[in-house]
Design an enzyme around this catalytic site. Structure first.
Site, PDB file in Angstrom:
ATOM      1  N   SER A 326       0.816  -1.445   0.011  1.00  6.11           N
ATOM      2  CA  SER A 326       0.044   0.019   0.115  1.00  6.11           C
ATOM      3  C   SER A 326       0.792   1.287  -0.077  1.00  6.11           C
ATOM      4  O   SER A 326       0.183   2.410  -0.174  1.00  6.11           O
ATOM      5  CB  SER A 326      -0.829   0.164   1.120  1.00  6.11           C
ATOM      6  OG  SER A 326      -1.702  -1.014   1.097  1.00  6.11           O
ATOM      7  N   ASP A 365     -10.219  -6.910  -0.007  1.00  6.43           N
ATOM      8  CA  ASP A 365      -9.742  -5.792   0.726  1.00  6.43           C
ATOM      9  C   ASP A 365      -8.890  -6.342   1.797  1.00  6.43           C
ATOM     10  O   ASP A 365      -9.437  -7.541   2.418  1.00  6.43           O
ATOM     11  CB  ASP A 365     -10.832  -4.817   0.898  1.00  6.43           C
ATOM     12  CG  ASP A 365     -10.208  -3.446   1.443  1.00  6.43           C
ATOM     13  OD1 ASP A 365     -10.285  -2.385   0.704  1.00  6.43           O
ATOM     14  OD2 ASP A 365      -9.799  -3.385   2.615  1.00  6.43           O
ATOM     15  N   HIS A 371     -14.817  -1.191   3.890  1.00  7.14           N
ATOM     16  CA  HIS A 371     -14.609   0.423   4.653  1.00  7.14           C
ATOM     17  C   HIS A 371     -15.976   1.028   4.289  1.00  7.14           C
ATOM     18  O   HIS A 371     -16.088   2.177   4.897  1.00  7.14           O
ATOM     19  CB  HIS A 371     -13.600   1.168   4.150  1.00  7.14           C
ATOM     20  CG  HIS A 371     -11.874   0.581   4.234  1.00  7.14           C
ATOM     21  ND1 HIS A 371     -11.645  -0.405   3.519  1.00  7.14           N
ATOM     22  CD2 HIS A 371     -11.316   0.679   5.299  1.00  7.14           C
ATOM     23  CE1 HIS A 371     -10.509  -0.825   3.836  1.00  7.14           C
ATOM     24  NE2 HIS A 371     -10.183  -0.216   5.235  1.00  7.14           N
ATOM     25  N   CYS A 384      -7.752   1.921   1.975  1.00 10.19           N
ATOM     26  CA  CYS A 384      -9.006   0.940   1.362  1.00 10.19           C
ATOM     27  C   CYS A 384      -8.336   0.429  -0.133  1.00 10.19           C
ATOM     28  O   CYS A 384      -8.062   1.007  -0.947  1.00 10.19           O
ATOM     29  CB  CYS A 384     -10.089   1.698   1.044  1.00 10.19           C
ATOM     30  SG  CYS A 384     -11.316   0.902   0.015  1.00 10.19           S
TER      31      CYS A 384
END
Lengths: 619, 376
Positions: A326, A365, A371, A384
Site C-alpha cells: 500500500s 480488501d 470500509h 482501502c
C-alpha cells in the site's frame, strides 16, 4: 641494381650474397662496438659511481604505503579508522621451500591449511622480492609465539602495520563496506605501482566506491641495507600522500537507532534528507562485522556467514526487491488526480472485495467487510484496497507504469554504492519481453488491479521507497541519493563539499494535488482513523506517512487468511514510508521488515523512533 | 645418396675429425657453442644462488637441445628445403590453435598444450626463414618487386598472429629473421632504405595503436628509469648497478653483491648478462661477446661457402638472427634498448628457446657437412 636478365646467374648471385655477408659483418662489428662502448662507459667511466652504489651503499628502494583516509559521519563521529596491528609477511625469494613453509605455518596455527592454495595464488601474483601479507591482525600471544620460532621461518617476518577498524562494527557495515587483502581480481583494476606497499583494498560499498580517494598516493624511500639485507639507514624518501578523509551524510546516532530497532529481524531502514538527497540512515539487517571480515575470517566462519539463511551479507537496503504494497497508493492517487480519472471527493463503496465486470474472481480488501463509502482522502488514511482496484482500472497499466517511473521506480537511483537493483515496474512491453510463452505475454486486466495495491510484479527497493518518500515531501523535486557529504584533505583540513545532484523532477502534478495527498498521508499518522494513528498521534513532531503490507504468500480463493498457520517466512512483509516535519520536511524514511506482518504495527514504530532520533536537536 | 663430404681427401683427419665428420658436426661451431654453454652454466650457477636442482634442470634442457642439434645435422639440406613449406604450414596451424585454445601464461596467450606445453612461435623462428629461402631458391636474384611483395605477405601473417598473443618481442625477432633472408637475397638499396623509413614512420603508429601500456612504460623507463624506481625502472637501475660495479675484472665468481644479495630481479633469465658483467667485469663480458662473434662468424662463413641459394639464405639468416638475440639482450640489460624480454641465447635459464637455437645450429652444420664435391 635491377637486372634485365631474369635467368639465374649463379656466379653473380654468389658474389651478391658475399657482398651482403660483408655488409652484415660490418653492421655486426658496429653494433658490438656500441655494446662494448656502453660496457666501457658503465664499467670503466662510471665504475666509481656504480661501485659506490653497489658496495658501500647497498641501496634498496622500498615503497611507503599511504595511510588510508578516515571516514566520519555528518557530525564528525568516526566510522572507520586505522589502528596499529601486527601482521605476518612473506618474501617469496627468501623462502627456500614455499609449500613446506606454508604447511609449517599452518601447523603452527598462524594460517589455515584450507587457505594455502589461495595464498599460493596470491604469492604468484607478486614479484619475488615483494613482502606479501599472509595473515592480518595477529594477537599479542601469536606475535610472541612466532618471535621465538622466527629463525625457523626464513623469509617470513612480523610487521607492524595499520589495520582498518570500524568502531560501530555491524551497525553501518552495509553502507561502509570493508577492506580486505588485494586479490587477483583487484589487481586488474588498480595501478599496481601505487599499491606496492599497500595490503588492503576496499571490497564493497563506500570503501570500494571511494577507493581511489581513500587510498592516497604511495611514496618510496631508499634504504641502506647491510650485507645480510637488514635495513641500516633510511636515505632520501618521497613521502606518501595520505588518502582523503570522507565525510558521510550518515547520522550515526540515527543509524544506531535503526540498527537497534531492527535487531533480530530481517529488514532495512533508509532515510534521506528530501532537500538534497543526502542519505541519513542506511541500515540493512542482519549485518556482518566488517572488523572480522577485513582481517580475513577463517574459511569456516566465512562459510557460516555466507550460508546463514538470514543472508547477513545481502544488502537489503540496496538490493532487496520487495512489493511496495500500500505504500504505492499515494503515487497512484496522484496519478489519478493528474489524469482526472476519478473525482477525489466522490466516494466509492467498499464492501470488502472487488470483481472485474464479467468475472467472478474476487479481489479482496485487507479489511473484512470493507470500509463502506470512502473518498480519496479516506482511501489513503485507511488504506482501502477496493478504492485502488477501481482507480487502477480507470487509470490502466500504461499510465500507471509511466507515472511510477517518474518517481524513479523501476530504475537505479544512482546512489554512490555499486550493485543497486532496479526493482520492477511492470507494463505490457515488459511482459512481452519477460515471458517466453505467447499466452503469458498478454497483460491481463486483473494484473492492473493488483498492481494498484502494490502487489503482483511490482518490486521496489527500500532505497527507492525512501527516495519516493523524499520526492513526495519535496513536492516532486528529486535529488540523487548520496552518502558522501564531502572529502577532507588530511593535511590542510580543507573540506570539499559535494553538490546535491538534482534528478528530473516528477513534474506535471499541480501543487494543490501534492497538498491533497500529503494531507491524506498526514491523516494516516494523526487522523481519527489513520492506519498508523497509534504511532503518529503522540509524536512530538508533525509527520506524514503510509503503511504497507505486502503479501509474500498468495491466499487461494475462498480461503481465509490464517496468520498462525503460515510459516514465519510466508508472513507478509511490513512496510512504511514517512517524512517529517510536515511544515518543512527534514527527513524522509522507508522501513521494511521482512515477514513483519503489519506495516503500521511493525514498521511504523521503527520509522518514528529513527525520525525522532534524527530530529532530536529540533525538538 | 650421392652426397660426399667435401674435403675428406685433401685434408688429413684425426680421430676427432673423423668422428665429427661422420656425425655431420662442424668442429669450429661446436667448440664455440660448447664454450658458450659452459660459460652459461657457470653464470647460472651463481645467479640461482648455487641451487643445484635448478642447474640440473638447465643441464637437462641443454642435453635435449644438443640432441635436437645432432638430429638436425643429419638432415640433408635438400630434404629440408622440400620440407620447408610443410614446416611453415604446421607452424601457422599451431599459431592459430594457440589463439583459439592456447594456455595463458603470464597474462599472454602463447602456449599450446599438446602433452608438453610449448610455444608454437618457436617453430616459426626457423619455419619462416626456411619458407622464405624456399620461395627464393629457384628464382633469379636479386628478387623482383613482385617476389618481395610475396615474401612480405608470407611474413606478415605469422608475425601478426604472434603479435596479437601478445608477444611483441618474439614478433620483432621473427620479423628480423625474415628480413635477413630478404636482405641476403640481395634486394636493392632503395628497398632497404624504404624499409628503414617505413619502420621509422610506423613507430609512432605502433606507439599509439598497437603497444600495450606495459610495453610503453618499458620504453619510457629506458629514458628515465628513476621516474619509477619501484616498478618498471627497477630492473634497469639494478642491472646497471650490477654491471657498472663489476668494473674491469669483476668481483669474482659467486661474489657479485647485486646478484647474490638478490637486488637484481630475473637474474637467472633475461638479466643473466648483468651477473656476468658484475662477477667477471668488462673482460668477462668481452670474452662472452667474442665467443658469440666466433659462433656468428663461423655461421656466416658456412653461409658464404654454401652451394645453393636455399642453404646460403637459411644459414645466413640463422646466424644473423642469433646475433640479433645477443645484441638485443645485451643492449636491454645495459639500458640501451627497452626491456623486451629476450633471453641471452645459450645462457639464460629456460628451455624452449634453447632447443630452437641449437636445432638452428644443427641446420648450419648439416649445410656445411653435406656439401657436394665441386669437381662434378
Amino acid at each position: 641494381m635491377a637486372t634485365t636478365d631474369r635467368l639465374k646467374d649463379h656466379w653473380a648471385e654468389q658474389r651478391l650474397f658475399l657482398h651482403r655477408v660483408i655488409a652484415a659483418v660490418i653492421g655486426i662489428v658496429a653494433l658490438i662496438i656500441v655494446v662494448l662502448g656502453r660496457l666501457g662507459q658503465l664499467q670503466i667511466a662510471d665504475y666509481e659511481y656504480f661501485s659506490a652504489q653497489s658496495q658501500g651503499n647497498r641501496i634498496r628502494v622500498q615503497p611507503l604505503p599511504p595511510t588510508r583516509g578516515l571516514i566520519y559521519d555528518r557530525n564528525g563521529s568516526i566510522l572507520a579508522e586505522n589502528l596499529p596491528s601486527y601482521q605476518l609477511e612473506l618474501t617469496p625469494e627468501q623462502v627456500p621451500d614455499m609449500a613446506e613453509t606454508l604447511s609449517r605455518l599452518a601447523r603452527f596455527g598462524l594460517i589455515e591449511a584450507d587457505n594455502i592454495d589461495t595464498l599460493q595464488a596470491l604469492i604468484r601474483q607478486h614479484r619475488r622480492f615483494d613482502s606479501i601479507p599472509i595473515r592480518h591482525r595477529m594477537s599479542d600471544a601469536e606475535v610472541a609465539a612466532f618471535a621465538i620460532e622466527r629463525p625457523r621461518f626464513p623469509g617470513v617476518d612480523i610487521r607492524a602495520r595499520l589495520a582498518r577498524n570500524y568502531p560501530h562494527g555491524v551497525a553501518a557495515a552495509h553502507a561502509l563496506g570493508y577492506v580486505g587483502g588485494i586479490n587477483a581480481a583487484d589487481m586488474q583494476r588498480i595501478d599496481q605501482r601505487d599499491y606496492a606497499g599497500t595490503s588492503l583494498i576496499g571490497k564493497i560499498a563506500l570503501e570500494r566506491r571511494y577507493e581511489s580517494d581513500l587510498h592516497g598516493d604511495a611514496g618510496h624511500e631508499a634504504v641502506l641495507v647491510n650485507a645480510r639485507g637488514r635495513i641500516m639507514q633510511s636515505l632520501n624518501a618521497e613521502a606518501a600522500a595520505a588518502g582523503k578523509d570522507l565525510i558521510l551524510t550518515l547520522d550515526i546516532e540515527s543509524q544506531l537507532t535503526a540498527h537497534r530497532a531492527l535487531a533480530g529481524r530481517r529488514g532495512a531502514v533508509v532515510a534521506i534528507d528530501p532537500n538534497n538527497g543526502e542519505v541519513l540512515v542506511f541500515a540493512s539487517e542482519p549485518s556482518f562485522d566488517p572488523n572480522r571480515i577485513s582481517v580475513g575470517m577463517s574459511r569456516a566462519d566465512y562459510l557460516a556467514v555466507q550460508q546463514d539463511p538470514d543472508l547477513p551479507l545481502f544488502n537489503r537496503a540496496l538490493q532487496g526487491a520487495y512489493p511496495p504494497g500500500s505504500t504505492i497508493k499515494p503515487i497512484l492517487a496522484l496519478a489519478a488526480l493528474h489524469y482526472e480519472v476519478i473525482d477525489p471527493n466522490q466516494p466509492v463503496y467498499c464492501n470488502g472485495s472487488y470483481s472485474l465486470p464479467g468475472s467472478t474472481h474476487r479481489y479482496r480488501d485487507w479489511k473484512r467487510g470493507g470500509h463502506g463509502w470512502i473518498d480519496m482522502h479516506g482511501s489513503i488514511e485507511q488504506s482501502c484496497d477496493v478504492y485502488y482496484y477501481e482507480l487502477a482500472r480507470e487509470l490502466g497499466i500504461d499510465r500507471m507504469e509511466s507515472f511510477m517511473k517518474r518517481f524513479g521506480l523501476g530504475g537505479v537511483t544512482g546512489i554512490d554504492i555499486a550493485g543497486e537493483k532496479n526493482g520492477l515496474v511492470p507494463g505490457r512491453e515488459w511482459k512481452q519481453r519477460a515471458f517466453s510463452k505467447r499466452a503469458d505475454q498478454v497483460w491481463f486486466p486483473g494484473e492492473t488491479l493488483i498492481t494498484g495495491i502494490g502487489q503482483g510484479y511490482l518490486l521496489t527497493t527500500p532505497l527507492q521507497l525512501a527516495h519516493v518518500a523524499a520526492t513526495i515531501a519535496n513536492r516532486g523535486q528529486r535529488f540523487q541519493p548520496t552518502l558522501l557529504r564531502g572529502m577532507s584533505d588530511p593535511v590542510t583540513g580543507a573540506v570539499e563539499f559535494a553538490e546535491p545532484v538534482p534528478l528530473e523532477s516528477v513534474g506535471i502534478v499541480r501543487n494543490d494535488q501534492w497538498e491533497q495527498i500529503i494531507s491524506a498521508m498526514s491523516a494516516v499518522m494523526q487522523g481519527t482513523r489513520g492506519t498508523a494513528r497509534a504511532v503518529g498521534i503522540d509524536a512530538p513532531f508533525t509527520l506524514a506517512g503510509k503503511s504497507g503490507t505486502a503479501q509474500v504468500f498468495t491466499v487461494a480463493q475462498d480461503q481465509e487468511y490464517e496468520t498462525e498457520e503460515l510459516e514465519d517466512r510466508m508472513r507478509d512483509h511490513a512496510l512504511f514510508i514517512a517524512f517529517a516535519p510536515l511544515e518543512d520536511p527534514q527527513i524522509a524514511i522507508a522501513v521494511i521488515v521482512e515477514n513483519g506482518e503489519s506495516g503500521s504495527g511493525t514498521a511504523a514504530p521503527i520509522a518514528r523512533t529513527v525520525m525522532e532520533k534524527y530530529l532530536r536537536d529540533m525538538l | 645418396m650421392t652426397t660426399l663430404t667435401a674435403d675428406r681427401r685433401t685434408q688429413p683427419l684425426g680421430t676427432m675429425g673423423f668422428m665429427l665428420r661422420s656425425l655431420h658436426l662442424d668442429g669450429t661451431l661446436l667448440t664455440g657453442l660448447i664454450c658458450m654453454l659452459a660459460i652459461g652454466l657457470a653464470a647460472l650457477y651463481s645467479a640461482v644462488g648455487q641451487n643445484t636442482a635448478l642447474l640440473a634442470g638447465q643441464l637437462l634442457r641443454m642435453g635435449a637441445a644438443l640432441i635436437a642439434m645432432l638430429v638436425m645435422a643429419q638432415v640433408n639440406p635438400g630434404w629440408l628445403r622440400r620440407a620447408a613449406p610443410w614446416v611453415f604450414g604446421l607452424g601457422m596451424l599451431m599459431l592459430m590453435l594457440v589463439l583459439l585454445t592456447g594456455d595463458v601464461g603470464k597474462g599472454a596467450q602463447r602456449w599450446l598444450n599438446l602433452g608438453v606445453r610449448f610455444q608454437p612461435s618457436e617453430i616459426m623462428k626457423l619455419g619462416l626463414p626456411m619458407m622464405l629461402a624456399w620461395l627464393l631458391h629457384d628464382r633469379p636474384l636479386p628478387p623482383s618487386f613482385g617476389m618481395i611483395v610475396v615474401c612480405l605477405a608470407v611474413m606478415i601473417v605469422p608475425v601478426g598472429l604472434i603479435a596479437v598473443q601478445p608477444d611483441l618481442g618474439t614478433a620483432i625477432l621473427i620479423v628480423l629473421s625474415g628480413a635477413t633472408v630478404i636482405f641476403l637475397a640481395g634486394i636493392g638499396a632503395r628497398y632497404i632504405i624504404g624499409a628503414i623509413a617505413t619502420a621509422l614512420v610506423s613507430m609512432p603508429l605502433l606507439w599509439f595503436f598497437v603497444m600495450h601500456d606495459y610495453q610503453k612504460s618499458r620504453v619510457l623507463m629506458l629514458l628515465d628509469p628513476d621516474s619509477d624506481p619501484l616498478g618498471a625502472g627497477y630492473h634497469i637501475i639494478q642491472s646497471k648497478i650490477a654491471i657498472g660495479s663489476g668494473g674491469l675484472f669483476g668481483k669474482g665468481w659467486l661474489n657479485g653483491s647485486q646478484g647474490q644479495l638478490e637486488f637484481l630481479p630475473e637474474r637467472s633469465t633475461d638479466f643473466i648478462f648483468a651477473v656476468i658483467g658484475e662477477e667477471f667485469g668488462l673482460m668477462g663480458a668481452l670474452v662472452v661477446l667474442l665467443v658469440y662473434l666466433l659462433i656468428v662468424g663461423r655461421g656466416l662463413y658456412i653461409a658464404a661457402v654454401a652451394q645453393d641459394t636455399f642453404s646460403r639464405l637459411l644459414a645466413g639468416s640463422i646466424s644473423l638472427t642469433f646475433f640479433f638475440y645477443v645484441f638485443v639482450n645485451t643492449s636491454m640489460v645495459t639500458g640501451l634498448l627497452p626491456v623486451v624480454g629476450v633471453p641471452l641465447p645459450l645462457v639464460s635459464a629456460g628451455g624452449t628457446s634453447m632447443v630452437t637455437l641449437l636445432a638452428g645450429f644443427g641446420i648450419l652444420m648439416s649445410i656445411q657437412t653435406h656439401r657436394k664435391l665441386l669437381a662434378r
